[in-house]
Design a protein around this motif. Structure first.
Motif, PDB file in Angstrom:
ATOM      1  N   GLU A 180      -3.835 -15.458  -2.329  1.00 13.85           N
ATOM      2  CA  GLU A 180      -2.916 -14.596  -3.068  1.00 13.85           C
ATOM      3  C   GLU A 180      -1.931 -13.869  -2.162  1.00 13.85           C
ATOM      4  OE1 GLU A 180      -3.041 -11.219  -6.608  1.00 13.85           O
ATOM      5  OE2 GLU A 180      -4.774 -11.449  -5.282  1.00 13.85           O
ATOM      6  N   ARG A 181      -2.321 -13.561  -0.940  1.00 16.95           N
ATOM      7  CA  ARG A 181      -1.462 -12.784  -0.045  1.00 16.95           C
ATOM      8  C   ARG A 181      -0.323 -13.645   0.476  1.00 16.95           C
ATOM      9  NH1 ARG A 181      -0.967  -8.085   2.406  1.00 16.95           N
ATOM     10  NH2 ARG A 181      -2.826  -7.323   1.333  1.00 16.95           N
ATOM     11  N   GLY A 182       0.905 -13.216   0.186  1.00 21.69           N
ATOM     12  CA  GLY A 182       2.081 -13.930   0.655  1.00 21.69           C
ATOM     13  C   GLY A 182       2.935 -13.135   1.611  1.00 21.69           C
ATOM     14  N   SER A 183       2.526 -11.878   1.877  1.00 24.43           N
ATOM     15  CA  SER A 183       3.280 -11.033   2.798  1.00 24.43           C
ATOM     16  C   SER A 183       2.353  -9.946   3.312  1.00 24.43           C
ATOM     17  CB  SER A 183       4.484 -10.403   2.083  1.00 24.43           C
ATOM     18  OG  SER A 183       4.060  -9.395   1.172  1.00 24.43           O
ATOM     19  N   ALA A 184       2.924  -9.057   4.141  1.00 22.52           N
ATOM     20  CA  ALA A 184       2.141  -7.947   4.687  1.00 22.52           C
ATOM     21  C   ALA A 184       2.222  -6.706   3.805  1.00 22.52           C
ATOM     22  CB  ALA A 184       2.626  -7.611   6.093  1.00 22.52           C
ATOM     23  N   ALA A 185       2.823  -6.832   2.629  1.00 20.45           N
ATOM     24  CA  ALA A 185       2.992  -5.679   1.741  1.00 20.45           C
ATOM     25  C   ALA A 185       1.649  -5.157   1.234  1.00 20.45           C
ATOM     26  CB  ALA A 185       3.890  -6.062   0.566  1.00 20.45           C
ATOM     27  N   PHE A 186       1.620  -3.868   0.941  1.00 16.39           N
ATOM     28  CA  PHE A 186       0.406  -3.216   0.455  1.00 16.39           C
ATOM     29  C   PHE A 186      -0.114  -3.897  -0.807  1.00 16.39           C
ATOM     30  CE2 PHE A 186      -1.762  -0.122  -2.244  1.00 16.39           C
ATOM     31  CZ  PHE A 186      -2.674   0.461  -1.369  1.00 16.39           C
ATOM     32  N   TRP A 187       0.780  -4.223  -1.724  1.00 16.69           N
ATOM     33  CA  TRP A 187       0.372  -4.755  -3.026  1.00 16.69           C
ATOM     34  C   TRP A 187       0.594  -6.272  -3.096  1.00 16.69           C
ATOM     35  CZ3 TRP A 187      -2.989  -2.270  -5.515  1.00 16.69           C
ATOM     36  CH2 TRP A 187      -3.237  -2.478  -6.861  1.00 16.69           C
ATOM     37  N   ALA A 188       0.344  -6.956  -1.985  1.00 16.02           N
ATOM     38  CA  ALA A 188       0.537  -8.408  -1.940  1.00 16.02           C
ATOM     39  C   ALA A 188      -0.639  -9.164  -2.553  1.00 16.02           C
ATOM     40  CB  ALA A 188       0.755  -8.866  -0.501  1.00 16.02           C
ATOM     41  N   GLU A 189      -1.769  -8.475  -2.768  1.00 10.84           N
ATOM     42  CA  GLU A 189      -2.939  -9.096  -3.392  1.00 10.84           C
ATOM     43  C   GLU A 189      -3.383  -8.257  -4.594  1.00 10.84           C
ATOM     44  OE1 GLU A 189      -6.174 -10.609  -0.771  1.00 10.84           O
ATOM     45  OE2 GLU A 189      -4.979  -9.738   0.852  1.00 10.84           O
ATOM     46  N   PRO A 190      -2.562  -8.132  -5.610  1.00  5.09           N
ATOM     47  CA  PRO A 190      -2.915  -7.243  -6.717  1.00  5.09           C
ATOM     48  C   PRO A 190      -4.179  -7.655  -7.461  1.00  5.09           C
ATOM     49  CG  PRO A 190      -1.003  -8.578  -7.269  1.00  5.09           C
ATOM     50  CD  PRO A 190      -1.246  -8.758  -5.805  1.00  5.09           C
ATOM     51  N   VAL A 191      -4.366  -8.946  -7.707  1.00  9.61           N
ATOM     52  CA  VAL A 191      -5.548  -9.381  -8.460  1.00  9.61           C
ATOM     53  C   VAL A 191      -6.803  -9.225  -7.610  1.00  9.61           C
ATOM     54  CG1 VAL A 191      -6.636 -11.321  -9.658  1.00  9.61           C
ATOM     55  CG2 VAL A 191      -4.166 -10.962  -9.847  1.00  9.61           C
TER      56      VAL A 191
END
Length: 241
Positions: free
Chosen positions: A12-23
């Motif tokens: 699910e993670r596509g970047s280093a953003a905080f909310w990159a894996e919401p599920v």
């Protein structure tokens, strides 16, 4: 080791953003829900005055189960939002401590072992897990090999309880069999997560969280039931003429 290093370990993670894996992050609510459900089961016993029936009050080991479950969710949420090495430690530590703590409590409550022997049993499981991971862990995708001993443990507990001559122990074997099946499904979801990214970009790691939330509730409820069984058995024995 750079503890602030960013980690990208799940579909699910596509970047280093905080909310990159919401599920993946939100699915950790399963552990919080499990903790609240167990807390609700224990609530009537927390209200018993200590000077009236001390045996009916929640003992320390049973009382720690729900907080441990909540910590698993909090630690995993931290990792799936921050995705750094230090947050990974917050993810791994609570679940590791829960497994070891639970095993000690199981040996104490189901087999009446002294706490010293319980610690030895836990230490033996730690050694077995370490050896298994060194010898076999690298062959299993997504670093899931370290969890195989837990599945073997769950299966072994179910089989052992099934064959017990004590009715109170044997009555719980289905709980542990169900927990083993749930964990097998959870571990499968964890293992295939990165393997199916191309076909399913969301991945399946969220199922690992959801099913593990069910798992920790099942095994914790079984431990509560065992504690209540022993208390009721002792009360009946004490009141018998």
């Amino acid at each position: 080791m750079n503890w602030s290093e960013h980690l990208d370990e799940y579909c699910e993670r596509g970047s280093a953003a905080f909310w990159a894996e919401p599920v993946n992050a939100v699915s950790n609510l399963a552990f919080v829900v499990a903790a609240l459900a167990l807390w609700r089961i224990l609530r009537p016993y927390r209200r018993v005055p200590a000077d009236v029936e001390p045996s009916r009050r929640v003992p320390a080991d049973i009382g720690l189960l729900a907080p441990f479950m909540a910590l698993i969710g909090i630690g995993s949420f931290a990792f799936h939002t921050l995705a750094t090495r230090w947050s990974q430690a917050l993810d791994v530590a609570p679940i590791t401590l829960f497994v070891l703590f639970y095993l000690g409590c199981f040996l104490r409550r189901f087999y009446g072992l002294a706490w010293q022997r319980c610690v030895l049993g836990v230490a033996g499981f730690v050694v077995f897990t370490a050896v298994f991971d060194v010898l076999v862990g690298g062959l299993i995708p997504n670093r899931s090999g370290v969890y195989i001993p837990v599945l073997l443990l769950m299966t072994g507990l179910a089989v052992t309880l099934r064959g017990s001559r004590e009715a109170g122990r044997a009555a719980q074997w289905r709980q542990f069999a169900a927990a083993a099946v749930v964990f097998a499904a959870a571990l499968s979801a964890r293992t295939v997560d990165e393997e199916i990214c191309g076909a399913f970009p969301l991945g399946t790691h969220f199922l690992w969280h959801t099913l593990d939330g069910v798992l920790v509730f099942l095994v914790s409820r079984a431990l509560v039931r065992r504690w209540r069984y022993l208390v009721d058995r002792d009360r009946l024995a004490a009141s018998a003429p």
